[in-house]
Scaffold this motif. Structure first.
Motif, PDB file in Angstrom:
ATOM      1  N   GLY A  54     -79.891  -4.776  60.383  1.00 22.88           N
ATOM      2  CA  GLY A  54     -80.809  -4.798  59.255  1.00 22.88           C
ATOM      3  C   GLY A  54     -82.249  -4.482  59.643  1.00 22.88           C
ATOM      4  O   GLY A  54     -83.047  -4.066  58.818  1.00 22.88           O
ATOM      5  N   HIS A  55     -82.560  -4.666  60.907  1.00 22.66           N
ATOM      6  CA  HIS A  55     -83.893  -4.356  61.426  1.00 22.66           C
ATOM      7  C   HIS A  55     -83.913  -3.013  62.156  1.00 22.66           C
ATOM      8  O   HIS A  55     -84.896  -2.684  62.816  1.00 22.66           O
ATOM      9  N   GLY A  56     -82.809  -2.267  62.080  1.00 26.05           N
ATOM     10  CA  GLY A  56     -82.757  -0.955  62.722  1.00 26.05           C
ATOM     11  C   GLY A  56     -82.483  -1.009  64.212  1.00 26.05           C
ATOM     12  O   GLY A  56     -82.616  -0.006  64.908  1.00 26.05           O
ATOM     13  N   ILE A  57     -82.081  -2.164  64.709  1.00 22.93           N
ATOM     14  CA  ILE A  57     -81.776  -2.321  66.136  1.00 22.93           C
ATOM     15  C   ILE A  57     -80.271  -2.131  66.298  1.00 22.93           C
ATOM     16  O   ILE A  57     -79.480  -2.920  65.790  1.00 22.93           O
ATOM     17  N   VAL A  58     -79.875  -1.067  67.003  1.00 24.29           N
ATOM     18  CA  VAL A  58     -78.447  -0.759  67.109  1.00 24.29           C
ATOM     19  C   VAL A  58     -77.899  -0.893  68.527  1.00 24.29           C
ATOM     20  O   VAL A  58     -76.694  -0.822  68.727  1.00 24.29           O
ATOM     21  N   ALA A  59     -78.755  -1.071  69.511  1.00 24.58           N
ATOM     22  CA  ALA A  59     -78.309  -1.283  70.894  1.00 24.58           C
ATOM     23  C   ALA A  59     -79.100  -2.446  71.463  1.00 24.58           C
ATOM     24  O   ALA A  59     -80.319  -2.481  71.369  1.00 24.58           O
ATOM     25  N   TRP A  60     -78.392  -3.416  72.045  1.00 27.17           N
ATOM     26  CA  TRP A  60     -79.074  -4.599  72.573  1.00 27.17           C
ATOM     27  C   TRP A  60     -78.477  -5.084  73.880  1.00 27.17           C
ATOM     28  O   TRP A  60     -78.797  -6.148  74.365  1.00 27.17           O
ATOM     29  N   ARG A  61     -77.642  -4.309  74.479  1.00 24.54           N
ATOM     30  CA  ARG A  61     -77.074  -4.660  75.784  1.00 24.54           C
ATOM     31  C   ARG A  61     -77.002  -3.392  76.603  1.00 24.54           C
ATOM     32  O   ARG A  61     -76.884  -2.286  76.062  1.00 24.54           O
ATOM     33  N   THR A  62     -77.087  -3.530  77.905  1.00 27.35           N
ATOM     34  CA  THR A  62     -76.852  -2.394  78.795  1.00 27.35           C
ATOM     35  C   THR A  62     -75.698  -2.743  79.713  1.00 27.35           C
ATOM     36  O   THR A  62     -75.525  -3.898  80.107  1.00 27.35           O
TER      37      THR A  62
END
Length: 117
Positions: A54-62
């Protein structure tokens, strides 16, 4: 209207556009949390993955190799959406509901660096 001394919270897609500029209708009903130090808000009952989307964050892990990851299956099977929630690594963002005051951070690899591998 919020108190001007309160920090600004990014409401992303939560709630509906409301009256005065900068206000979000139903903002009092939002759940506030932090992602990588950024103050965000979500709808009650929303998964962490849904709130981040919802905040436009689509990647949060590497991955250990450095590749970006976010939600893939969206139902807790693939483990691509792992985040650290309140200091606990390996939490599946698609399954964990965001709670008031949660501190969510990106996760690197499997999140257990001290274990090796």
């Amino acid at each position: 209207m919020r108190n001007r001394s309160e920090p600004s919270v990014d409401t992303g897609g939560a709630g509906c556009a409301g009256g005065a500029e900068g206000e979000v209708e139903g903002a009092a009903d939002l759940v506030r949390f932090a992602f990588d130090g950024r103050a965000l808000a979500a709808s009650p009952g929303q998964s962490i993955a849904g709130a981040l989307w919802g905040h436009g964050i689509v990647a949060w892990r590497t991955t250990r190799g450095g590749g970006p990851r976010g939600a893939f299956c969206g139902m807790g099977v693939c483990f691509d959406c792992l985040v650290v929630v309140n200091g606990v690594p390996g939490q599946r963002a698609c399954l964990v509901r965001v709670s008031e005051g949660d501190a969510v951070t990106s996760q690197e690899g499997h999140g257990h660096g001290a274990l090796g591998g």
